[in-house]
Design a protein around this motif. Structure first.
Motif, mmCIF file in Angstrom:
data_model
loop_
_atom_site.group_PDB
_atom_site.id
_atom_site.type_symbol
_atom_site.label_atom_id
_atom_site.label_comp_id
_atom_site.label_asym_id
_atom_site.label_seq_id
_atom_site.Cartn_x
_atom_site.Cartn_y
_atom_site.Cartn_z
ATOM 1 N N ILE A 196 -6.116 6.924 4.403
ATOM 2 C CA ILE A 196 -5.349 7.523 3.318
ATOM 3 C C ILE A 196 -5.644 6.792 2.015
ATOM 4 O O ILE A 196 -5.438 5.578 1.910
ATOM 5 C CB ILE A 196 -3.837 7.454 3.604
ATOM 6 C CG1 ILE A 196 -3.511 8.034 4.987
ATOM 7 C CG2 ILE A 196 -3.052 8.151 2.499
ATOM 8 C CD1 ILE A 196 -3.816 9.502 5.140
ATOM 9 N N GLU A 197 -6.138 7.536 1.023
ATOM 10 C CA GLU A 197 -6.387 6.956 -0.298
ATOM 11 C C GLU A 197 -5.038 6.727 -0.973
ATOM 12 O O GLU A 197 -4.314 7.676 -1.251
ATOM 13 C CB GLU A 197 -7.243 7.901 -1.145
ATOM 14 C CG GLU A 197 -8.622 8.187 -0.552
ATOM 15 C CD GLU A 197 -8.645 9.373 0.400
ATOM 16 O OE1 GLU A 197 -7.560 9.769 0.900
ATOM 17 O OE2 GLU A 197 -9.731 9.919 0.645
ATOM 18 N N GLY A 198 -4.709 5.456 -1.253
ATOM 19 C CA GLY A 198 -3.352 5.143 -1.662
ATOM 20 C C GLY A 198 -3.126 4.676 -3.078
ATOM 21 O O GLY A 198 -1.992 4.332 -3.429
ATOM 22 N N LYS A 220 -0.798 13.436 1.584
ATOM 23 C CA LYS A 220 -1.853 13.407 2.595
ATOM 24 C C LYS A 220 -1.335 12.874 3.930
ATOM 25 O O LYS A 220 -1.759 13.337 4.996
ATOM 26 C CB LYS A 220 -3.039 12.551 2.120
ATOM 27 C CG LYS A 220 -4.222 12.599 3.089
ATOM 28 C CD LYS A 220 -5.479 11.969 2.532
ATOM 29 C CE LYS A 220 -6.614 12.067 3.542
ATOM 30 N NZ LYS A 220 -7.887 11.484 3.029
ATOM 31 N N TYR A 247 -0.366 11.214 -4.176
ATOM 32 C CA TYR A 247 -1.430 11.768 -3.339
ATOM 33 C C TYR A 247 -1.294 11.267 -1.905
ATOM 34 O O TYR A 247 -1.419 12.049 -0.948
ATOM 35 C CB TYR A 247 -2.793 11.370 -3.908
ATOM 36 C CG TYR A 247 -3.961 11.888 -3.107
ATOM 37 C CD1 TYR A 247 -4.498 13.151 -3.364
ATOM 38 C CD2 TYR A 247 -4.527 11.122 -2.091
ATOM 39 C CE1 TYR A 247 -5.562 13.636 -2.625
ATOM 40 C CE2 TYR A 247 -5.591 11.599 -1.343
ATOM 41 C CZ TYR A 247 -6.100 12.861 -1.618
ATOM 42 O OH TYR A 247 -7.166 13.350 -0.876
ATOM 43 N N ALA A 248 -1.035 9.979 -1.742
ATOM 44 C CA ALA A 248 -0.958 9.382 -0.412
ATOM 45 C C ALA A 248 0.182 9.982 0.401
ATOM 46 O O ALA A 248 0.030 10.270 1.599
ATOM 47 C CB ALA A 248 -0.782 7.869 -0.533
ATOM 48 N N ARG A 249 1.329 10.157 -0.224
ATOM 49 C CA ARG A 249 2.490 10.676 0.505
ATOM 50 C C ARG A 249 2.242 12.080 1.022
ATOM 51 O O ARG A 249 2.615 12.417 2.150
ATOM 52 C CB ARG A 249 3.718 10.640 -0.404
ATOM 53 C CG ARG A 249 4.203 9.234 -0.697
ATOM 54 C CD ARG A 249 5.127 9.187 -1.895
ATOM 55 N NE ARG A 249 5.567 7.816 -2.185
ATOM 56 C CZ ARG A 249 6.223 7.459 -3.278
ATOM 57 N NH1 ARG A 249 6.511 8.369 -4.188
ATOM 58 N NH2 ARG A 249 6.584 6.201 -3.455
ATOM 59 N N ALA A 281 5.835 6.154 2.036
ATOM 60 C CA ALA A 281 5.243 7.257 2.790
ATOM 61 C C ALA A 281 6.083 7.586 4.021
ATOM 62 O O ALA A 281 6.283 8.759 4.353
ATOM 63 C CB ALA A 281 3.814 6.900 3.206
ATOM 64 N N LEU A 332 -3.424 2.979 5.241
ATOM 65 C CA LEU A 332 -3.220 3.214 3.811
ATOM 66 C C LEU A 332 -4.031 2.196 3.024
ATOM 67 O O LEU A 332 -3.792 0.986 3.119
ATOM 68 C CB LEU A 332 -1.734 3.115 3.453
ATOM 69 C CG LEU A 332 -0.939 4.426 3.567
ATOM 70 C CD1 LEU A 332 -0.901 4.915 5.006
ATOM 71 C CD2 LEU A 332 0.470 4.251 3.036
ATOM 72 N N SER A 374 0.815 -1.220 0.000
ATOM 73 C CA SER A 374 0.000 0.000 0.000
ATOM 74 C C SER A 374 0.845 1.265 0.000
ATOM 75 O O SER A 374 0.306 2.369 -0.099
ATOM 76 C CB SER A 374 -0.947 0.014 1.203
ATOM 77 O OG SER A 374 -0.223 -0.028 2.421
ATOM 78 N N LYS A 416 0.320 7.026 -5.332
ATOM 79 C CA LYS A 416 1.365 7.159 -4.314
ATOM 80 C C LYS A 416 1.664 8.620 -4.020
ATOM 81 O O LYS A 416 1.920 8.993 -2.869
ATOM 82 C CB LYS A 416 2.633 6.439 -4.768
ATOM 83 C CG LYS A 416 2.513 4.924 -4.787
ATOM 84 C CD LYS A 416 3.839 4.278 -5.159
ATOM 85 C CE LYS A 416 3.754 2.758 -5.141
ATOM 86 N NZ LYS A 416 5.041 2.122 -5.482
#
Length: 259
Positions: free
Chosen positions: A218-220, A229, A225-227, A64, A159, A59, A223
């Motif tokens: 966290i929308e993963g 957020k 966007y996730a990092r 992250a 995640l 994930s 990658k």
């Protein structure tokens, strides 16, 4: 419909948007970390911060975490990875092995997996008896309440990625000689139990999402966007925790350039 179903996994950022957001977030996180560590500002130790990462295999937890701590002096943060408990650790209560690495006042720790293994993998794989993992929800809530009452800022991150994205990442790892070591037969086997794990995750969120230790999802699938957020969520939780303990967060640095 569970909380995982409510997430928008199409959320994404361009490379430029990610870079711009990370630069802002890194500066703010460094400022907060140095303030809490008594290095700048009033030079008083602030409440400890513990960031807990949970999520699906592949994930993006590792990436992250790497970005989260990238601009923090390694003397001011501890990253701890937890695998299956050892034979000696199994002789103790399941929470025992986490006590020694919890941060004290002024400190920060990042946990790659955590005590939530009791109600996730140990539940699904049968490593814990039903009565044990059912009891664990209250034990975890009490444990986290104790930490929060003593000042701990707990940031709990899940995640989440889609099943299709997980398979895609597994395939990429499988074909990359420098990343193939991350993929095991157990990873493929666990994927076959996705529905059981989803049920366990939803139960975990429903039973352990508390005001003093809330879960952030966290929308993963992206990658980038996730990092971003992840870091922005950690910043937000730190600022909330500082205010809770009567410590006003410092104003953001003014980096505006002259016209």
């Amino acid at each position: 419909m569970g909380r995982l179903d409510e997430l928008d996994l199409t959320a994404s950022l361009t490379r430029k948007e990610e870079a711009r957001a990370l630069d802002r977030a890194w500066e703010r996180l460094t400022q907060l970390r140095l303030t809490l560590g008594g290095q700048i500002g009033e030079r008083k130790l602030g409440p400890p911060t513990c960031v807990v990462f949970e999520g699906w295999d592949a994930s993006g937890k590792g990436g992250a975490i790497k970005r989260l701590v990238a601009h923090i002096d390694p003397r001011h943060v501890r990253v701890v990875q937890f695998a299956a408990p050892t034979a000696d650790e199994k002789r103790h209560h399941f929470l025992w092995r986490f006590f020694g690495v919890l941060p004290g006042w002024g400190g920060m720790a990042v946990f790659d997996r955590s005590w939530y293994g009791r109600v996730l993998v140990e539940r699904v794989e049968g490593f814990a008896l039903r009565e044990q993992w059912l009891r664990a929800y209250d034990e975890i809530n009490s444990f986290e309440r104790t930490l929060a009452d003593e000042g701990m800022i707990l940031v709990k991150l899940w995640l989440h990625i889609s099943e299709a994205e997980q398979v895609k990442r597994f395939r990429r790892r499988e074909s990359d000689p420098l990343k193939a070591w991350k993929l095991t037969d157990e990873d493929w086997r666990n994927r076959e139990k996705r529905r059981e794990y989803e049920e366990a995750v939803e139960d975990m969120l429903a039973r352990t999402d508390q005001p003093y230790a809330p879960w952030s999802l966290i929308e993963g699938d992206s990658k980038r966007y996730a990092r971003v957020k992840v870091i922005e969520t950690v910043i937000e939780r730190i600022e909330q925790g500082m205010k809770q303990w009567g410590m006003e967060p410092p104003p953001p640095l003014d980096r505006r350039e002259d016209d």
